[in-house]
Design an enzyme around this catalytic site. Sequence first.
Site, short mmCIF file in Angstrom:
data_model
loop_
_atom_site.label_atom_id
_atom_site.label_comp_id
_atom_site.label_asym_id
_atom_site.label_seq_id
_atom_site.Cartn_x
_atom_site.Cartn_y
_atom_site.Cartn_z
N ASP A 1 -5.62 -2.52 -6.11
CA ASP A 1 -7.13 -1.46 -5.08
C ASP A 1 -8.12 -1.10 -5.46
OD1 ASP A 1 -7.63 0.10 -2.54
OD2 ASP A 1 -7.12 1.41 -3.16
N THR B 1 -2.32 -3.23 3.03
CA THR B 1 -1.57 -4.12 2.16
C THR B 1 -0.22 -4.75 2.07
OG1 THR B 1 -3.30 -3.38 0.14
CG2 THR B 1 -1.96 -5.30 -0.76
N SER C 1 -8.53 -3.09 3.10
CA SER C 1 -7.40 -3.45 2.63
C SER C 1 -7.04 -4.55 3.99
CB SER C 1 -6.80 -2.52 2.74
OG SER C 1 -7.32 -1.57 1.37
#
Length: 229
Positions: free
Chosen positions: A47, A141, A88
Site C-alpha cells: 500500500d 486492491t 487503490s
Amino acid sequence: MRKILILIAAILLQSACTSQTAIIKEEANVSASKEEAPVNIILMIGDGMGVPQISTAFYFEDRTSNFERFKSIGFHKSSSTSHWITDSAAGATAFSIGEKTYKRAIGVSADTVPKETILEKLQDKGYKTGLISLTSITHATPASFYAHVKDRDMHEEIAEQLVVSNVDFFAGGGKKYFNQRKDAKNLFKELANRQYNVDTLALSKSNASTKNAFILTEEGLPSKNRWSW
C-alpha cells in the site's frame, strides 16, 4: 536410391559427433529451463509503495536491500483516467485487467464495462489462485482481481462476487460484509455449500484437498506491531 541412401549415411556419420553434442546441449538447456520454471507466481502489492519508499530501502542501514536481488525493475505511470493521483481501486484494476480506468473502479473499464482479470484468465487455464489481504478481503486492491463493480465501496456486492469467484484460497478481514448484511444473507453458509473450508476464528489449518476461506476480523487485520510473537 541405394547411392542416395549411402550418401545420407555418410553425411550422418560425419556429423554424428557434432549432432550428438548438439543433442546433449539441447537436452541440457531443456532440463535447465524446466528447473528454472517457477512453481508459483506471487504478486505482492504494498500500500502506497512508490519510488520514495522503494529507494529508501536501498539506503536503510548498512545492508543490501532485497530489491537488489531482482533482475529487472520497471516503472509505470500510476495516474488513472480521471485523476493524476490514483487510488487503490484504479491502481489495482490497471494491474488486473491491463488497462487504466477511473478512480474508484473495481475490475471495470473507464466505461464501467467488466473486464476479465489476470486471475480469471489463469483460472481458465487451470491454475489454482489465491488472495491474501491485511485489510478486508473486499477492499479495493484484492477486489480488483475477482470483482467487477463501478465503485470500491460496494463491499456487499463485492463479497457476493467473491463467493462465486472460485478462488481456491483467500484470507483477510471483512466478516461483516459476509454475515451482517443489509439483505440478511449469510455468505459463510453459501461458501460452505460450495465446499469451502470456512474459518472465521483462526482455529483450523488450510486444507489442500478443498478450497479455503479464512475471514478473521470484522474489517482489517491488526497491524504487525500489535501482534505478540
